[in-house]
Design an enzyme around this catalytic site. Sequence first.
Site, PDB file in Angstrom:
ATOM      1  N   GLU A 129       0.736  -1.388  -0.150  1.00  0.00           N
ATOM      2  CA  GLU A 129      -0.110  -0.104  -0.015  1.00  0.00           C
ATOM      3  C   GLU A 129       0.788   1.301   0.070  1.00  0.00           C
ATOM      4  O   GLU A 129       0.599   2.179   1.011  1.00  0.00           O
ATOM      5  CB  GLU A 129      -1.147   0.154   1.133  1.00  0.00           C
ATOM      6  CG  GLU A 129      -1.765  -1.087   1.219  1.00  0.00           C
ATOM      7  CD  GLU A 129      -2.713  -1.324   2.336  1.00  0.00           C
ATOM      8  OE1 GLU A 129      -2.602  -0.543   3.266  1.00  0.00           O
ATOM      9  OE2 GLU A 129      -3.243  -2.350   2.535  1.00  0.00           O
TER      10      GLU A 129
ATOM     11  N   ASN B  46       2.549  -4.940  -3.329  1.00  0.00           N
ATOM     12  CA  ASN B  46       1.317  -5.262  -2.951  1.00  0.00           C
ATOM     13  C   ASN B  46       0.677  -4.132  -2.775  1.00  0.00           C
ATOM     14  O   ASN B  46       0.905  -3.085  -1.970  1.00  0.00           O
ATOM     15  CB  ASN B  46       1.166  -6.252  -1.811  1.00  0.00           C
ATOM     16  CG  ASN B  46      -0.271  -6.844  -1.658  1.00  0.00           C
ATOM     17  OD1 ASN B  46      -0.699  -7.507  -2.667  1.00  0.00           O
ATOM     18  ND2 ASN B  46      -0.897  -6.964  -0.411  1.00  0.00           N
TER      19      ASN B  46
ATOM     20  N   HIS C  28     -10.024  -6.462  -2.696  1.00  0.00           N
ATOM     21  CA  HIS C  28     -11.221  -6.456  -1.871  1.00  0.00           C
ATOM     22  C   HIS C  28     -12.292  -5.945  -2.371  1.00  0.00           C
ATOM     23  O   HIS C  28     -12.105  -4.796  -2.731  1.00  0.00           O
ATOM     24  CB  HIS C  28     -10.843  -5.699  -0.437  1.00  0.00           C
ATOM     25  CG  HIS C  28      -9.635  -6.235   0.292  1.00  0.00           C
ATOM     26  ND1 HIS C  28      -9.830  -7.401   1.109  1.00  0.00           N
ATOM     27  CD2 HIS C  28      -8.380  -6.083   0.553  1.00  0.00           C
ATOM     28  CE1 HIS C  28      -8.506  -7.817   1.601  1.00  0.00           C
ATOM     29  NE2 HIS C  28      -7.695  -6.877   1.180  1.00  0.00           N
TER      30      HIS C  28
ATOM     31  N   GLU D 104      -5.415 -10.918  -1.719  1.00  0.00           N
ATOM     32  CA  GLU D 104      -6.281 -10.767  -0.611  1.00  0.00           C
ATOM     33  C   GLU D 104      -7.837 -10.953  -0.924  1.00  0.00           C
ATOM     34  O   GLU D 104      -8.513  -9.854  -0.422  1.00  0.00           O
ATOM     35  CB  GLU D 104      -6.323  -9.355   0.054  1.00  0.00           C
ATOM     36  CG  GLU D 104      -4.448  -9.239   0.478  1.00  0.00           C
ATOM     37  CD  GLU D 104      -4.450  -8.043   1.475  1.00  0.00           C
ATOM     38  OE1 GLU D 104      -5.031  -7.514   1.954  1.00  0.00           O
ATOM     39  OE2 GLU D 104      -3.179  -7.652   1.482  1.00  0.00           O
TER      40      GLU D 104
ATOM     41  N   ASP E 234     -11.630 -10.798  -1.507  1.00  0.00           N
ATOM     42  CA  ASP E 234     -12.999 -11.334  -0.706  1.00  0.00           C
ATOM     43  C   ASP E 234     -13.777 -10.357  -1.389  1.00  0.00           C
ATOM     44  O   ASP E 234     -13.480  -9.378  -2.010  1.00  0.00           O
ATOM     45  CB  ASP E 234     -12.877 -11.201   0.770  1.00  0.00           C
ATOM     46  CG  ASP E 234     -12.224  -9.794   1.324  1.00  0.00           C
ATOM     47  OD1 ASP E 234     -12.362  -8.749   0.579  1.00  0.00           O
ATOM     48  OD2 ASP E 234     -11.705  -9.739   2.423  1.00  0.00           O
TER      49      ASP E 234
END
Length: 342
Positions: free
Chosen positions: A152, A193, A230, A260, A262
């Site tokens: 990030e 990432n 996400h 990651e 979801d």
Amino acid sequence: MKSEHLLALIGLVLAVLVVAGCAGAKTTRKAADKRGLAYGTAIQPGDILWPESAQLLAQDFNTLVPENVMKWGLLRPTKTFWNWSDLDKMVDFAEKNGMKMRGHTFVWHSQNPPYVNSLKTRDEAIALMTEQITEVMTRYKGRIAEYDVANEVVADNGTMRDTVWLKAIGSDYLDIAFRTARAADPAAKLILNDYSNEYAGDVKADAFYNLAKDLKERGVPIDGVGFQLHIEAQWPVRKDALVANIRRFAELGLAVSFTEVDVRIKMPVTPEKEAEQVRAYRDLLDAALGEPNVKSFILWGYTDKQSWVPSFFGGYGSALIYDTELKPKAAYRAILQRLLAK
Ligand code: G3I
């Protein structure tokens, strides 16, 4: 034939059938293995201790990521105290079960302890950052396959995020982090990432791409990028923009990991919303399987019993593929089906 011989023969035939049946059992793990895809989930320390979840993990996934315990604040809450035990147990568990590990994460702006957040001088910050990376990657050398070296670092408007690392070290802090990681474990894959970086054409995604391109072209040892992914069920996956983005990283010689995944639902769940979620998971997996430089498809947790989603996004939930009782949901079945498809 004597009756006891007949019974023994029937027993033997049944045993052979059971073994053959198990060998052919269709699990997401076996299907992902066949495709050479790292298919995994983030986990918390308890997950490998409770027999039910430990068994599920080893059966269904080939890759694990510590959701929190490798983060600086948890792993090294004070400068001299290293809290290795949860991470050691996870790495042991993965190894015993023939699974891969991803490491998450070193250079980040969040969940840092005060002695990191208060770094001021370039020399001190470089010394501490390189010590952290070297210490962890040396300890697990050859046992953790891939690391989110930095996480990030791009802000939502596409500028470099104003972090303690940027402020204390300056604009070459990523160069130093990746070079240090390569030296510590040359076999590990090194990943940059981020979130909201998956669709070509979006401001942040383009800035993230330019950053990765610059690092790669200047010879900084980066192997790939991570798309956190996400996402929200009600917004369909923009497949064209996703695939275009994956391909431009391929042209740079960079792998892409979905790190990651979801898919959160605005509660309450309805059949329509669940269908949207299933479609989103399927579309993401489709994109991953269709592009040779996508090597990993990692979920950010597996059970709705313990997802970060409800506490971060008020009114949202049900983001994962097993319910709160660890029963597979429709999204799980869609993933299995897609992994098994020709
Ligand atoms: O360890 C402390 C504990 O001592 C304390 O008693 C407890 C009470 O608040 O908090 C514990 O820390 C929590 C930590 O998770 C470990 O459980 C933090 O409050 C909580 O904010 C933290 O949330 C994590 C979050 O990152 C922040 O680090 C989530 O579980 C985790 O899912 C989330 O993961 C991030 C990825 O690392 C990066 N990408 C986004 C993703 C979702 O936010």
